[in-house]
Design an enzyme around this catalytic site. Sequence first.
Site, PDB file in Angstrom:
ATOM      1  N   ASP A 177       0.832  -1.205   0.000  1.00 28.51           N
ATOM      2  CA  ASP A 177       0.000   0.000   0.000  1.00 28.51           C
ATOM      3  C   ASP A 177       0.864   1.251   0.000  1.00 28.51           C
ATOM      4  O   ASP A 177       0.587   2.229  -0.710  1.00 28.51           O
ATOM      5  CB  ASP A 177      -0.924  -0.038   1.223  1.00 28.51           C
ATOM      6  CG  ASP A 177      -1.723   1.243   1.381  1.00 28.51           C
ATOM      7  OD1 ASP A 177      -2.592   1.496   0.538  1.00 28.51           O
ATOM      8  OD2 ASP A 177      -1.486   1.981   2.358  1.00 28.51           O
ATOM      9  N   GLU A 194      -2.194  -5.171  -3.715  1.00 32.52           N
ATOM     10  CA  GLU A 194      -1.210  -4.393  -2.951  1.00 32.52           C
ATOM     11  C   GLU A 194      -0.185  -5.316  -2.298  1.00 32.52           C
ATOM     12  O   GLU A 194       1.008  -4.984  -2.226  1.00 32.52           O
ATOM     13  CB  GLU A 194      -1.914  -3.548  -1.907  1.00 32.52           C
ATOM     14  CG  GLU A 194      -2.671  -2.380  -2.501  1.00 32.52           C
ATOM     15  CD  GLU A 194      -3.363  -1.516  -1.466  1.00 32.52           C
ATOM     16  OE1 GLU A 194      -3.609  -0.331  -1.751  1.00 32.52           O
ATOM     17  OE2 GLU A 194      -3.658  -2.020  -0.352  1.00 32.52           O
TER      18      GLU A 194
END
Length: 236
Positions: free
Chosen positions: A60, A132
């Site tokens: 992320d 992610e």
Amino acid sequence: MVLGCPLGPCRQRFLTLSDLSNWLEEVIGATPTDLKLFDQALTHGSTGEAHYQRLEFLGDRVLGLISASMLFQRFPDEPEGRLSHRLNALVSGATCAEVARKIGLQAHMRLGKQARDDGAKESDYVLGDMVEALIGAIYIDLGLDRARSFIERFWRPLLESAKAAPKHPKSALQEWSAAHNRKVPVYEVTSREGPPHAMRFEVTVTVKGFDPVSATANSKQTAETAAAKAFLEKNT
């Protein structure tokens, strides 16, 4: 034999590490060295095995950095507020899930029975988190430049068009709960105050394993929505 389909639909099948390596070479453009790391990035916690969440935490941040850099270069005259708006859309769960579907990630997910029953394979939250996690694995195994290449390949075409509409907070929280192998959220009115024409409701939402979160509004429905939104902001 076709082992992956990064730009089209993929068939469901059981993957060996060799299959996984071939698919990763297609979508990453390089040969991974630590296949178990990538296998973990695609494994849901419902399997009872090492899963994607720590890698998602890292990925992320890498996605945010590279996306912010792309936006900074692409829109040199835009103010910070507009860039932030674009960034939020570009790294949103819905956009990440769109990329996950594009590269055929669904065919490579490892889910436990409960997650399959809960529809995790179609969940934007799970798909977004896993892509992610994949970025996190690329960063650890192959370095920042390769992670940047992957992100630029699949996110750059979305720079202009990423306009993901946010889901209703209660729907989003229900999906988040399923993605984290939890039962549906429970909403409880914990306080009512004020005269009938100006009543204030406090609603507390509870998801097993997490601290309850409360919000207050002038209607029960609005308070539930606010509580769901506050819960997601606190835990995602």
